[in-house]
Design an enzyme around this catalytic site. Structure first.
Site, PDB file in Angstrom:
ATOM      1  N   HIS A   5      -2.193  -5.603   1.585  1.00 20.86           N
ATOM      2  CA  HIS A   5      -3.503  -6.228   1.418  1.00 20.86           C
ATOM      3  C   HIS A   5      -3.279  -7.631   0.888  1.00 20.86           C
ATOM      4  CE1 HIS A   5      -7.651  -6.882   0.037  1.00 20.86           C
ATOM      5  NE2 HIS A   5      -7.093  -7.411  -1.046  1.00 20.86           N
ATOM      6  N   LYS A  22       0.826  -1.218   0.000  1.00 23.66           N
ATOM      7  CA  LYS A  22       0.000   0.000   0.000  1.00 23.66           C
ATOM      8  C   LYS A  22       0.865   1.276   0.000  1.00 23.66           C
ATOM      9  CE  LYS A  22      -3.919  -2.250   2.267  1.00 23.66           C
ATOM     10  NZ  LYS A  22      -4.951  -2.115   3.309  1.00 23.66           N
TER      11      LYS A  22
HETATM   12  P1  CMP Z   1      -7.385  -4.503   3.770  1.00 28.65           P
HETATM   13  O1  CMP Z   1      -6.945  -5.855   4.179  1.00 28.65           O
HETATM   14  O2  CMP Z   1      -6.826  -3.936   2.509  1.00 28.65           O
HETATM   15  O3  CMP Z   1      -8.989  -4.489   3.674  1.00 28.65           O
HETATM   16  C1  CMP Z   1      -9.772  -3.337   3.880  1.00 28.65           C
HETATM   17  C2  CMP Z   1      -8.969  -2.197   4.421  1.00 28.65           C
HETATM   18  O4  CMP Z   1      -9.731  -1.216   5.082  1.00 28.65           O
HETATM   19  C3  CMP Z   1      -8.017  -2.707   5.498  1.00 28.65           C
HETATM   20  O5  CMP Z   1      -7.018  -3.494   4.947  1.00 28.65           O
HETATM   21  C4  CMP Z   1      -7.588  -1.401   6.131  1.00 28.65           C
HETATM   22  O6  CMP Z   1      -6.639  -0.699   5.332  1.00 28.65           O
HETATM   23  C5  CMP Z   1      -8.912  -0.658   6.106  1.00 28.65           C
HETATM   24  N1  CMP Z   1      -9.644  -0.798   7.379  1.00 28.65           N
HETATM   25  C6  CMP Z   1     -10.213  -1.903   7.886  1.00 28.65           C
HETATM   26  N2  CMP Z   1     -10.819  -1.646   9.065  1.00 28.65           N
HETATM   27  C7  CMP Z   1     -10.632  -0.335   9.296  1.00 28.65           C
HETATM   28  C8  CMP Z   1     -11.016   0.536  10.335  1.00 28.65           C
HETATM   29  N3  CMP Z   1     -11.738   0.108  11.394  1.00 28.65           N
HETATM   30  N4  CMP Z   1     -10.643   1.823  10.248  1.00 28.65           N
HETATM   31  C9  CMP Z   1      -9.936   2.272   9.187  1.00 28.65           C
HETATM   32  N5  CMP Z   1      -9.543   1.468   8.152  1.00 28.65           N
HETATM   33  C10 CMP Z   1      -9.882   0.193   8.209  1.00 28.65           C
END
Ligand code: CMP
Length: 139
Positions: A117, A11
């Site tokens: 991710h 990211k």
């Molecule tokens: P990722 O695994 O890419 O999937 C969704 C993304 O949303 C996660 O990683 C984080 O970058 C973001 N994310 C998930 N939960 C939260 C949260 N509670 N607050 C802010 N960002 C979040």
């Protein structure tokens, strides 16, 4: 155990800190083959489409803002049990909960700027690989 393919993204927070190479090496040390890797930058429409499943979540707007804030690496990975294993190697979404030695424990800044991710289930992996790569790019 079946050989699987999965999609990783390094990211903007990690790319901005020049951690791309170290994270790619981490994948290789864990037995993943890097089938394809590209440095790219998501448009707002692409970020919204990629994370459409989170559309109703309170963090959606901020997540899309963050994911378009700079370049990312899109990475296609392959190994036995790749989808489950990549999620172990990444660690918990919130780095505060991530096991020591995982990528997020090592590098993530917070729950949003969490460095990497990985696809969560086989159907998502197929969709997310196709989102970033044409079939002929995955040798
Ligand atoms: P990722 O695994 O890419 O999937 C969704 C993304 O949303 C996660 O990683 C984080 O970058 C973001 N994310 C998930 N939960 C939260 C949260 N509670 N607050 C802010 N960002 C979040």
């Amino acid at each position: 155990m079946a050989v699987e393919r999965t999609l990783a993204m390094i990211k903007p927070d990690a790319v901005a800190r020049d951690l791309g190479g170290r994270i790619l090496a981490h994948y290789e040390q864990e037995g993943f083959k890097i089938l394809a890797c590209k440095r790219t930058r998501l448009s707002r429409a692409e970020a919204e489409a990629f994370y459409a499943v989170h559309r109703e979540r309170p963090f959606f707007d901020s997540l899309c803002e963050f994911m378009t804030s700079g370049p990312i690496f899109a990475v296609a990975l392959e190994r036995e049990d790749a989808i489950t294993l990549l999620r172990k190697v990444m660690g918990a979404t919130n780095p505060a909960d991530a096991e020591a030695g995982t990528i997020r424990a090592l590098y993530a800044e917070n729950i949003e700027r969490n460095s990497v991710h990985g696809s969560d289930v086989p159907e998502t992996a197929t969709q997310e690989l196709a989102f970033h790569f044409a079939g002929r790019e995955l040798l």
